[in-house]
Write a protein that holds these residues in place. Sequence first.
Motif, PDB file in Angstrom:
ATOM      1  N   UNK A  93       0.831  -1.208   0.000  1.00  0.00           N
ATOM      2  CA  UNK A  93       0.000   0.000   0.000  1.00  0.00           C
ATOM      3  C   UNK A  93       0.866   1.259   0.000  1.00  0.00           C
ATOM      4  N   UNK A  94       1.910   1.279   0.813  1.00  0.00           N
ATOM      5  CA  UNK A  94       2.811   2.433   0.847  1.00  0.00           C
ATOM      6  C   UNK A  94       3.461   2.617  -0.530  1.00  0.00           C
ATOM      7  N   UNK A  95       3.869   1.524  -1.149  1.00  0.00           N
ATOM      8  CA  UNK A  95       4.478   1.577  -2.484  1.00  0.00           C
ATOM      9  C   UNK A  95       3.496   2.154  -3.499  1.00  0.00           C
ATOM     10  N   UNK A 130       9.237   0.910  -5.295  1.00  0.00           N
ATOM     11  CA  UNK A 130       9.622  -0.376  -4.684  1.00  0.00           C
ATOM     12  C   UNK A 130      11.020  -0.269  -4.083  1.00  0.00           C
ATOM     13  N   UNK A 131      11.950   0.290  -4.847  1.00  0.00           N
ATOM     14  CA  UNK A 131      13.331   0.436  -4.344  1.00  0.00           C
ATOM     15  C   UNK A 131      13.369   1.310  -3.097  1.00  0.00           C
ATOM     16  N   UNK A 139      -2.346   5.569   8.140  1.00  0.00           N
ATOM     17  CA  UNK A 139      -0.919   5.546   8.490  1.00  0.00           C
ATOM     18  C   UNK A 139      -0.071   5.330   7.244  1.00  0.00           C
ATOM     19  N   UNK A 140      -0.529   4.540   6.304  1.00  0.00           N
ATOM     20  CA  UNK A 140       0.206   4.310   5.058  1.00  0.00           C
ATOM     21  C   UNK A 140       0.354   5.621   4.284  1.00  0.00           C
ATOM     22  N   UNK A 141      -0.708   6.443   4.290  1.00  0.00           N
ATOM     23  CA  UNK A 141      -0.638   7.737   3.619  1.00  0.00           C
ATOM     24  C   UNK A 141       0.392   8.640   4.301  1.00  0.00           C
ATOM     25  N   UNK A 142       0.384   8.660   5.626  1.00  0.00           N
ATOM     26  CA  UNK A 142       1.366   9.463   6.373  1.00  0.00           C
ATOM     27  C   UNK A 142       2.789   8.976   6.098  1.00  0.00           C
TER      28      UNK A 142
END
Length: 132
Positions: A12-14, A29-30, A55-58
């Motif tokens: 999700x963060x990626x 990804x890197x 939290x993923x957005x932050x």
Amino acid sequence: MSVMSYEEYLDEVTTLLTEMFDMSEEGAIKLVMRVQANDFFTKHDDIPAMRTLERAQQDAKTIFEMKTRQAQQAKAVGDRTANEAKMAKAKAASSARGAATGAKPAKKPSTEASTAPANPWANGLAKAKQKD
């Protein structure tokens, strides 16, 4: 708030990095792998409640800002290094020109006290007194 698995969270963060900051998927990804190797996500692995969409957005924003700051610092160091290299090159070229023309390098002013009298007329007066 739905909690994701650790792997889902990293995915999700990626994805958010590619969507929010127009990064390539490969670059995102890197970047996620690099910050993961530097223990950025250690608590996320240990505390499932941290693995939410909010939290993923932050974290995506924080990671991108870290990357941007590092790039700016690297550029500043590169600019400073380039300027130092230019100055050294100019100094070397100046020295080489002097050597090629046989010119002697300029002497630095002496820091020793001068032995000449402060008043140039005093020297003549002293000589006149010696003759008397």
